[in-house]
Design a protein around this motif. Structure first.
Motif, PDB file in Angstrom:
ATOM      1  N   UNK A   1       0.839  -1.198   0.000  1.00 14.31           N
ATOM      2  CA  UNK A   1       0.000   0.000   0.000  1.00 14.31           C
ATOM      3  C   UNK A   1       0.873   1.247   0.000  1.00 14.31           C
ATOM      4  N   UNK A   2       0.246   2.403  -0.219  1.00 17.42           N
ATOM      5  CA  UNK A   2       0.982   3.665  -0.189  1.00 17.42           C
ATOM      6  C   UNK A   2       1.474   3.973   1.229  1.00 17.42           C
ATOM      7  N   UNK A   3       2.603   4.645   1.302  1.00 19.87           N
ATOM      8  CA  UNK A   3       3.152   5.068   2.584  1.00 19.87           C
ATOM      9  C   UNK A   3       3.332   6.564   2.637  1.00 19.87           C
ATOM     10  N   UNK A   4       4.047   7.033   3.651  1.00 15.46           N
ATOM     11  CA  UNK A   4       4.273   8.469   3.813  1.00 15.46           C
ATOM     12  C   UNK A   4       5.017   9.055   2.616  1.00 15.46           C
ATOM     13  N   UNK A   5       5.886   8.243   1.995  1.00 17.30           N
ATOM     14  CA  UNK A   5       6.611   8.717   0.820  1.00 17.30           C
ATOM     15  C   UNK A   5       7.702   9.698   1.187  1.00 17.30           C
ATOM     16  N   UNK A   6       7.458  10.979   0.973  1.00 17.60           N
ATOM     17  CA  UNK A   6       8.473  12.004   1.183  1.00 17.60           C
ATOM     18  C   UNK A   6       8.930  12.036   2.631  1.00 17.60           C
ATOM     19  N   UNK A   7      10.236  12.131   2.812  1.00 16.31           N
ATOM     20  CA  UNK A   7      10.804  12.336   4.151  1.00 16.31           C
ATOM     21  C   UNK A   7      10.196  13.575   4.805  1.00 16.31           C
ATOM     22  N   UNK A   8      10.068  13.541   6.122  1.00 13.25           N
ATOM     23  CA  UNK A   8       9.663  14.730   6.858  1.00 13.25           C
ATOM     24  C   UNK A   8      10.928  15.457   7.334  1.00 13.25           C
ATOM     25  N   UNK A   9      11.696  15.945   6.355  1.00 10.88           N
ATOM     26  CA  UNK A   9      12.894  16.719   6.672  1.00 10.88           C
ATOM     27  C   UNK A   9      12.508  18.043   7.311  1.00 10.88           C
ATOM     28  N   UNK A  10      13.364  18.550   8.166  1.00 15.22           N
ATOM     29  CA  UNK A  10      13.200  19.903   8.673  1.00 15.22           C
ATOM     30  C   UNK A  10      14.569  20.562   8.745  1.00 15.22           C
ATOM     31  N   UNK A  11      14.665  21.742   8.156  1.00 17.65           N
ATOM     32  CA  UNK A  11      15.891  22.544   8.238  1.00 17.65           C
ATOM     33  C   UNK A  11      15.616  23.702   9.187  1.00 17.65           C
ATOM     34  N   UNK A  12      16.422  23.797  10.225  1.00 19.33           N
ATOM     35  CA  UNK A  12      16.236  24.806  11.268  1.00 19.33           C
ATOM     36  C   UNK A  12      17.375  25.818  11.215  1.00 19.33           C
ATOM     37  N   UNK A  13      17.012  27.087  11.209  1.00 15.59           N
ATOM     38  CA  UNK A  13      17.991  28.169  11.278  1.00 15.59           C
ATOM     39  C   UNK A  13      17.816  28.843  12.637  1.00 15.59           C
TER      40      UNK A  13
END
Length: 539
Positions: A354-366
């Motif tokens: 089945x389909x999953x989350x797919x795209x990473x949940x990246x976060x770039x913090x400044x």
């Protein structure tokens, strides 16, 4: 070729794989950026003099490995043979000739045995900063997204290009990390070169020609055998994703013929004005990966196996034309496998997850000191994953990076890079879609500025408005959520602000379920409840 010769070639093939594994481990051990050192966001491989990939390291992502297989050809086209010398290293971050966006650095080094060019080593890695707007979707063209490095020499005859290093330091926010990663990439190729020459001298081979022919011919024959066993015809699928400010439609048509599998993305949404566009080199990398997972997962990945798969598209969001903004090309690129797998599920019923989350949940913090406070500034990149879709005979994997395959980053390593505190990082109950087999769980991550600090962050999340679908009667996974701890909802994409004293809460999506939920065994449901995977309460 005698049986003894075949055995000898197979041993050397295995030896070549160990060479590129050591090449990749050098990068892991020496990299400055946590995305490389801790998450394995990299690739490494060896190529013959024609630029055909013979072997890749197991460590690495499909987006890096498969784009690198094409990128080396661009280097060979750009730098003539008479300008290649022992000790050279070439570099680019061109999104259309490298790996799809400016944050990925690709380095290629020629390998000489005496005066003969016997091959190339290549590697890629994501660096923490390339200047411009930073790692985010807000740019309106690639010119806003950072420093562009055309294919050029990082080093000639062992002498590093100091002018390039000065330009880098003047254009990036974390010069020591970025320059350190450049040296790490160059060292990675150098280790591969030394080990290859040792191998050739030890076994008495003058070059890689005979070994390369053995590898590619055996791989081609194995892939053709697998394709011959597939049903023939065309099947199509479409998927709706969040996009930036409006939903994005992705469409794929898969055609299986006698000796090819072709994927066409005609009908997908037009290019976006935001930085979520995907160059074809990256779309192709993940489309090929999806096919290979189904058709030939156990066959080595090299130029011969990749040549069996064709990918095409008119200019659209999956085939973005220069100078489109492409910084977050992974958001669309990581959705490509599920689109392709949805078409293959029609050709191969009962065999596709089945389909999953797919795209990473990246976060770039400044991060920076709050007004009136003292502290330090830092750029922090953190990779997080939602759940995978359930499989035809197994539950989905939780908090697992499919299709990228990057590792989970330890919170201690992430906190060490900048003034932030990660208060919570745990599985998200009730997020996996119900079914005969349950979808994998997403996760909850709670992040705050360290005392006396505040931060801006680049949101690059999807599946917030369009959750992953189940398959064959399975329920969808839970949609993602982005909010502050006071309940304020935030946008899933774009740069946003977290003031001192507040916490950012991310709830990554779960994977879709597989099969009729009524057929899930009660023992499995009891185990879900015992482990806290399912509570019956919304989280």
């Amino acid at each position: 070729m005698t049986q003894v010769d075949e055995i000898r070639m197979q041993v050397m093939w295995n030896r070549l794989i160990s060479v590129v594994e050591e090449q990749a481990l050098t990068l892991l051990r020496t990299a400055f950026s946590t995305s490389v050192r801790e998450a394995g966001d990299l690739s490494a491989g060896v190529f013959d003099p024609e630029g055909r990939m013979l072997a890749q390291a197991v460590t690495g992502t499909p987006g890096h490995v498969n784009t690198m297989a094409e990128a080396v050809l661009h280097f060979i086209e750009e730098i003539p043979r008479d300008r290649m010398f022992p000790g050279d290293t070439y570099v680019t971050n061109d999104p259309w000739k490298g790996t799809g966006h400016l944050h990925d650095i690709t380095m290629v080094s020629p390998s000489f045995l005496g005066e003969e060019l016997v091959g190339f080593f290549a590697c890629t890695a994501h660096v923490v900063d390339v200047g411009g707007r930073g790692f985010g979707a807000d740019g309106k063209s690639v010119y806003e997204e950072g420093l562009q490095i055309p294919i050029m020499k990082f080093a000639e005859r062992g002498e590093v290009n100091d002018v390039l290093l000065h330009l880098l330091r003047a254009n990036v926010r974390e010069p020591n990390q970025v320059v350190g990663d450049f040296y790490s990439l160059a060292a990675c190729n150098d280790v591969g070169h030394r080990r290859l020459i040792e191998m050739l001298e030890e076994v008495g081979l003058p070059n890689l020609d005979s070994l390369g022919d053995f590898i590619l011919s055996r791989t081609h024959a194995a892939v053709m055998e697998r394709i011959a066993a597939l049903p023939k015809g065309s099947w199509s699928n479409e998927m709706l994703t969040d996009g930036y400010d409006e939903p994005i439609l992705l469409k794929a048509a898969v055609t299986i013929s006698a000796d090819k599998v072709h994927v066409d993305f005609a009908g997908s949404a037009p290019m976006s004005r935001w930085g979520i566009n995907c160059p074809m080199i990256y779309t192709k990398a993940y489309a090929c990966y999806a096919i290979k997972c189904v058709v030939a997962p156990d066959i080595p990945n090299n130029s011969a196996s990749l040549a069996a798969f064709d990918v095409s598209s008119p200019v659209n969001i999956t085939n973005a034309a220069r100078p489109a903004p492409v910084s977050l090309r992974h958001v669309i690129g990581h959705m490509v496998p599920d689109v392709v797998l949805g078409a293959l599920a029609q050709a191969l019923p009962g065999q596709i997850q089945a389909e999953g989350a797919g795209a990473l949940w990246n976060i770039h913090i400044s991060a920076r000191p709050a007004a009136g406070a003292e502290g330090r500034r830092a750029e922090v990149l953190m990779f997080n994953s939602g759940g995978m879709g359930a499989r035809p005979t197994l539950d989905g994997l939780s908090a697992t990076a499919f299709p990228s395959g990057v590792h989970t980053m330890p919170i201690e390593a992430t906190e060490h890079t900048g003034p932030i505190v990660i208060w919570r990082k745990e599985l998200r109950p009730d997020s996996g879609g119900d079914g005969t087999y349950r979808g994998g769980l997403g996760q909850i991550i709670e992040i705050a500025p360290a005392e006396g600090h505040e931060f801006e962050f680049s949101a690059m999340f999807d599946r917030v408005n369009t959750p992953p679908h189940g398959r064959d009667g399975g329920a969808p996974g839970a949609a993602g959520e982005v909010a502050l701890d006071d309940g304020t909802r935030l946008r899933p994409k774009g740069w946003q602000f977290v003031p001192a004293g507040k916490r950012l809460i991310l709830k990554a999506p779960g994977g879709g379920g597989y099969g009729d939920p009524a057929k899930r065994p009660e023992a499995a449901r009891a185990e879900d409840r015992r482990r806290g995977y399912v509570t019956g309460e919304e989280t």
